[in-house]
Design a protein around this motif. Structure first.
Motif, PDB file in Angstrom:
ATOM      1  N   VAL A  99      16.627   6.613  -5.436  1.00  0.00           N
ATOM      2  CA  VAL A  99      16.668   5.157  -5.327  1.00  0.00           C
ATOM      3  C   VAL A  99      15.358   4.558  -5.842  1.00  0.00           C
ATOM      4  N   GLY A 100      15.437   3.381  -6.458  1.00  0.00           N
ATOM      5  CA  GLY A 100      14.237   2.674  -6.915  1.00  0.00           C
ATOM      6  C   GLY A 100      14.432   1.173  -6.781  1.00  0.00           C
ATOM      7  N   PHE A 101      13.313   0.464  -6.538  1.00  0.00           N
ATOM      8  CA  PHE A 101      13.380  -0.995  -6.351  1.00  0.00           C
ATOM      9  C   PHE A 101      12.228  -1.663  -7.084  1.00  0.00           C
ATOM     10  N   GLY A 102      12.410  -2.864  -7.523  1.00  0.00           N
ATOM     11  CA  GLY A 102      11.296  -3.663  -8.034  1.00  0.00           C
ATOM     12  C   GLY A 102      11.645  -5.135  -7.941  1.00  0.00           C
ATOM     13  N   LEU A 103      10.768  -5.903  -7.284  1.00  0.00           N
ATOM     14  CA  LEU A 103      10.986  -7.352  -7.150  1.00  0.00           C
ATOM     15  C   LEU A 103       9.814  -8.090  -7.788  1.00  0.00           C
ATOM     16  N   GLY A 104      10.062  -9.296  -8.282  1.00  0.00           N
ATOM     17  CA  GLY A 104       8.967 -10.159  -8.733  1.00  0.00           C
ATOM     18  C   GLY A 104       8.026 -10.426  -7.561  1.00  0.00           C
ATOM     19  N   TYR A 107       8.544 -12.786  -4.722  1.00  0.00           N
ATOM     20  CA  TYR A 107       9.643 -12.557  -3.771  1.00  0.00           C
ATOM     21  C   TYR A 107       9.346 -11.437  -2.782  1.00  0.00           C
ATOM     22  N   TRP A 108       8.142 -10.901  -2.799  1.00  0.00           N
ATOM     23  CA  TRP A 108       7.811  -9.816  -1.867  1.00  0.00           C
ATOM     24  C   TRP A 108       7.721 -10.347  -0.437  1.00  0.00           C
ATOM     25  N   GLY A 109       7.955  -9.458   0.504  1.00  0.00           N
ATOM     26  CA  GLY A 109       7.712  -9.771   1.915  1.00  0.00           C
ATOM     27  C   GLY A 109       8.741 -10.700   2.542  1.00  0.00           C
ATOM     28  N   LYS A 110       9.886 -10.877   1.906  1.00  0.00           N
ATOM     29  CA  LYS A 110      10.922 -11.763   2.461  1.00  0.00           C
ATOM     30  C   LYS A 110      12.113 -10.969   2.989  1.00  0.00           C
ATOM     31  N   ILE A 113      14.304  -6.455   0.012  1.00  0.00           N
ATOM     32  CA  ILE A 113      14.623  -5.051  -0.268  1.00  0.00           C
ATOM     33  C   ILE A 113      15.274  -4.388   0.939  1.00  0.00           C
ATOM     34  N   ASN A 114      14.912  -4.847   2.104  1.00  0.00           N
ATOM     35  CA  ASN A 114      15.601  -4.348   3.289  1.00  0.00           C
ATOM     36  C   ASN A 114      17.103  -4.641   3.171  1.00  0.00           C
ATOM     37  N   GLU A 115      17.409  -5.843   2.710  1.00  0.00           N
ATOM     38  CA  GLU A 115      18.807  -6.300   2.614  1.00  0.00           C
ATOM     39  C   GLU A 115      19.529  -5.666   1.405  1.00  0.00           C
ATOM     40  N   GLU A 136      10.885   8.875  -4.678  1.00  0.00           N
ATOM     41  CA  GLU A 136       9.573   9.451  -4.968  1.00  0.00           C
ATOM     42  C   GLU A 136       8.619   8.293  -5.215  1.00  0.00           C
ATOM     43  N   ILE A 137       7.559   8.217  -4.428  1.00  0.00           N
ATOM     44  CA  ILE A 137       6.622   7.089  -4.600  1.00  0.00           C
ATOM     45  C   ILE A 137       5.183   7.588  -4.582  1.00  0.00           C
ATOM     46  N   ASP A 138       4.283   6.737  -5.067  1.00  0.00           N
ATOM     47  CA  ASP A 138       2.849   6.994  -4.919  1.00  0.00           C
ATOM     48  C   ASP A 138       2.504   6.747  -3.450  1.00  0.00           C
ATOM     49  N   ASP A 140      -0.019   5.790  -2.136  1.00  0.00           N
ATOM     50  CA  ASP A 140      -0.827   4.567  -1.958  1.00  0.00           C
ATOM     51  C   ASP A 140       0.020   3.301  -1.991  1.00  0.00           C
ATOM     52  N   ASN A 141       1.303   3.426  -2.347  1.00  0.00           N
ATOM     53  CA  ASN A 141       2.175   2.254  -2.424  1.00  0.00           C
ATOM     54  C   ASN A 141       2.725   1.952  -1.019  1.00  0.00           C
ATOM     55  N   HIS A 142       1.876   1.272  -0.232  1.00  0.00           N
ATOM     56  CA  HIS A 142       2.217   1.070   1.184  1.00  0.00           C
ATOM     57  C   HIS A 142       3.439   0.176   1.364  1.00  0.00           C
ATOM     58  N   LYS A 146       6.628   1.461   3.447  1.00  0.00           N
ATOM     59  CA  LYS A 146       7.116   0.716   4.609  1.00  0.00           C
ATOM     60  C   LYS A 146       8.582   0.316   4.404  1.00  0.00           C
ATOM     61  N   ALA A 147       8.889  -0.137   3.186  1.00  0.00           N
ATOM     62  CA  ALA A 147      10.276  -0.544   2.911  1.00  0.00           C
ATOM     63  C   ALA A 147      11.219   0.650   3.078  1.00  0.00           C
ATOM     64  N   LEU A 148      10.806   1.827   2.589  1.00  0.00           N
ATOM     65  CA  LEU A 148      11.672   3.017   2.719  1.00  0.00           C
ATOM     66  C   LEU A 148      11.837   3.413   4.183  1.00  0.00           C
ATOM     67  N   GLU A 149      10.741   3.369   4.938  1.00  0.00           N
ATOM     68  CA  GLU A 149      10.844   3.739   6.359  1.00  0.00           C
ATOM     69  C   GLU A 149      11.771   2.781   7.093  1.00  0.00           C
ATOM     70  N   LYS A 150      11.654   1.481   6.763  1.00  0.00           N
ATOM     71  CA  LYS A 150      12.556   0.499   7.400  1.00  0.00           C
ATOM     72  C   LYS A 150      14.012   0.756   7.016  1.00  0.00           C
ATOM     73  N   LEU A 151      14.205   1.334   5.829  1.00  0.00           N
ATOM     74  CA  LEU A 151      15.572   1.640   5.366  1.00  0.00           C
ATOM     75  C   LEU A 151      16.071   2.982   5.911  1.00  0.00           C
TER      76      LEU A 151
HETATM   77  C1  LIG Z   1       8.145  -2.257  -2.715  1.00  0.00           C
HETATM   78  C2  LIG Z   1       8.924  -3.575  -2.734  1.00  0.00           C
HETATM   79  C3  LIG Z   1      10.223  -3.359  -3.479  1.00  0.00           C
HETATM   80  C4  LIG Z   1       9.185  -4.013  -1.276  1.00  0.00           C
HETATM   81  O1  LIG Z   1      10.072  -5.140  -1.303  1.00  0.00           O
HETATM   82  P1  LIG Z   1      10.016  -6.322  -0.221  1.00  0.00           P
HETATM   83  O2  LIG Z   1      11.255  -7.143  -0.388  1.00  0.00           O
HETATM   84  O3  LIG Z   1       8.707  -7.012  -0.329  1.00  0.00           O
HETATM   85  O4  LIG Z   1      10.118  -5.522   1.106  1.00  0.00           O
HETATM   86  P2  LIG Z   1      10.638  -6.154   2.481  1.00  0.00           P
HETATM   87  O5  LIG Z   1      10.260  -7.612   2.537  1.00  0.00           O
HETATM   88  O6  LIG Z   1      12.082  -5.780   2.665  1.00  0.00           O
HETATM   89  O7  LIG Z   1       9.710  -5.409   3.511  1.00  0.00           O
HETATM   90  C5  LIG Z   1       9.994  -4.162   4.065  1.00  0.00           C
HETATM   91  C6  LIG Z   1       8.862  -3.831   5.034  1.00  0.00           C
HETATM   92  O8  LIG Z   1       7.678  -3.507   4.288  1.00  0.00           O
HETATM   93  C7  LIG Z   1       6.599  -4.318   4.738  1.00  0.00           C
HETATM   94  N1  LIG Z   1       5.713  -4.601   3.611  1.00  0.00           N
HETATM   95  C8  LIG Z   1       6.012  -5.359   2.524  1.00  0.00           C
HETATM   96  N2  LIG Z   1       4.921  -5.391   1.718  1.00  0.00           N
HETATM   97  C9  LIG Z   1       3.949  -4.654   2.324  1.00  0.00           C
HETATM   98  C10 LIG Z   1       2.610  -4.295   1.984  1.00  0.00           C
HETATM   99  N3  LIG Z   1       2.035  -4.726   0.846  1.00  0.00           N
HETATM  100  N4  LIG Z   1       1.905  -3.484   2.817  1.00  0.00           N
HETATM  101  C11 LIG Z   1       2.474  -3.036   3.962  1.00  0.00           C
HETATM  102  N5  LIG Z   1       3.754  -3.332   4.352  1.00  0.00           N
HETATM  103  C12 LIG Z   1       4.467  -4.132   3.536  1.00  0.00           C
HETATM  104  C13 LIG Z   1       7.244  -5.560   5.270  1.00  0.00           C
HETATM  105  O9  LIG Z   1       6.382  -6.225   6.183  1.00  0.00           O
HETATM  106  C14 LIG Z   1       8.491  -5.011   5.924  1.00  0.00           C
HETATM  107  O10 LIG Z   1       8.237  -4.482   7.199  1.00  0.00           O
HETATM  108  P3  LIG Z   1       8.442  -5.419   8.515  1.00  0.00           P
HETATM  109  O11 LIG Z   1       9.853  -5.939   8.460  1.00  0.00           O
HETATM  110  O12 LIG Z   1       8.181  -4.457   9.633  1.00  0.00           O
HETATM  111  O13 LIG Z   1       7.438  -6.520   8.424  1.00  0.00           O
HETATM  112  C15 LIG Z   1       8.124  -4.695  -3.452  1.00  0.00           C
HETATM  113  O14 LIG Z   1       6.866  -4.792  -2.844  1.00  0.00           O
HETATM  114  C16 LIG Z   1       7.941  -4.429  -4.943  1.00  0.00           C
HETATM  115  O15 LIG Z   1       8.801  -4.769  -5.736  1.00  0.00           O
HETATM  116  N6  LIG Z   1       6.792  -3.832  -5.335  1.00  0.00           N
HETATM  117  C17 LIG Z   1       6.516  -3.559  -6.748  1.00  0.00           C
HETATM  118  C18 LIG Z   1       7.411  -2.494  -7.335  1.00  0.00           C
HETATM  119  C19 LIG Z   1       7.276  -1.161  -6.635  1.00  0.00           C
HETATM  120  O16 LIG Z   1       6.164  -0.699  -6.359  1.00  0.00           O
HETATM  121  N7  LIG Z   1       8.413  -0.530  -6.384  1.00  0.00           N
HETATM  122  C20 LIG Z   1       8.419   0.737  -5.704  1.00  0.00           C
HETATM  123  C21 LIG Z   1       8.709   1.852  -6.605  1.00  0.00           C
HETATM  124  S1  LIG Z   1      10.285   2.588  -6.047  1.00  0.00           S
END
Ligand SMILES: CC(C)(COP(=O)(O)OP(=O)(O)OC[C@H]1O[C@@H](n2cnc3c(N)ncnc32)[C@H](O)[C@@H]1OP(=O)(O)O)[C@@H](O)C(=O)NCCC(=O)NCCS
Length: 188
Positions: A99-104, A107-110, A113-115, A136-138, A140-142, A146-151
């Motif tokens: 699985v892979g995700f990327g948002l502008g 739009y982060w933190g809303k 990606i959980n949804e 598979e992620i770095d 350092d990509n917190h 976090k998003a994966l753990e929530k999922l």
């Molecule tokens: C990784 C990414 C997809 C997360 O999407 P998102 O919509 O912002 O994630 P969500 O809003 O669903 O958040 C999921 C959880 O992660 C947490 N979180 C989001 N950004 C965070 C950050 N920078 N540091 C720590 N936790 C973070 C949220 O608080 C949430 O936890 P909570 O509900 O307990 O507060 C988004 O940051 C992104 O597109 N990053 C750039 C691309 C990337 O690195 N993709 C990953 C490669 S697979």
């Protein structure tokens, strides 16, 4: 498996997930030309519209061959494209995909990606018949961790010094979720 399975439209409360079209190329380029969005990717930020068009074409080909499912993520309220999510490296026999995700950045933190992620994962398990989804992620990509753990993903291991991109060496953290794992998500 029918071809339509790899070209779905999936609705969640706030989002529509559907295959990307050539019309999306400007919005996609806006998102994936950002160094912040691409910071942990193993490729450089996109530099022109051709990168977006190529991505859409390659995605459609890989969906036709059932290797990947690549979906744009759109806000239901405005129709805006906010990012993409995908299942790729589909191994039909082993019933697994990555699985892979990327948002502008805007739009982060809303919770998008959980949804979107939970809806994609449920589609992978229930419609595509997957047993295991991995990521598979770095490490350092917190945000991603976090998003994966929530999922509902579990950290299964760390592969040391797996990548070298522009002279920078990094580890990989591997996550997995099985169809038999409990779902912790009620948003999708
Ligand atoms: C990784 C990414 C997809 C997360 O999407 P998102 O919509 O912002 O994630 P969500 O809003 O669903 O958040 C999921 C959880 O992660 C947490 N979180 C989001 N950004 C965070 C950050 N920078 N540091 C720590 N936790 C973070 C949220 O608080 C949430 O936890 P909570 O509900 O307990 O507060 C988004 O940051 C992104 O597109 N990053 C750039 C691309 C990337 O690195 N993709 C990953 C490669 S697979």
């Amino acid at each position: 498996m029918s071809e339509g399975l790899f070209f779905p439209v999936i609705e969640t409360k706030r989002l529509t997930l559907r295959p990307l079209a050539a019309d999306d190329s400007e919005s996609l380029l806006d998102i994936f030309s950002s160094p912040e969005v691409m910071k942990y990717w193993n490729t450089a930020p996109w530099s022109g519209i051709q990168d977006a068009l190529d991505f859409i074409n390659v995605s459609n080909e890989s969906m036709l061959s059932e290797e990947s499912l690549v979906l744009g993520v759109y806000l239901k309220s405005t129709g805006e494209l906010v990012g993409k999510c995908m299942l790729f490296n589909h191994d039909k026999e082993s019933k697994r995909a990555e699985v892979g995700f990327g948002l502008g950045q805007h739009y982060w933190g809303k919770g998008y990606i959980n949804e979107a992620g939970e809806a994609l994962i449920q589609y992978g398990f229930n419609a595509l018949g997957l047993r295991r989804i991995e990521a598979e992620i770095d490490p350092d990509n917190h945000a991603s961790a976090k998003a994966l753990e929530k999922l509902g993903f579990t950290l299964e291991g760390v592969l040391r010094q797996r990548w070298e991109v522009n002279g920078v060496v990094s580890d990989s953290a591997l996550y997995g979720r099985l169809i038999s794992d409990p779902s912790s998500n009620s948003l999708a």
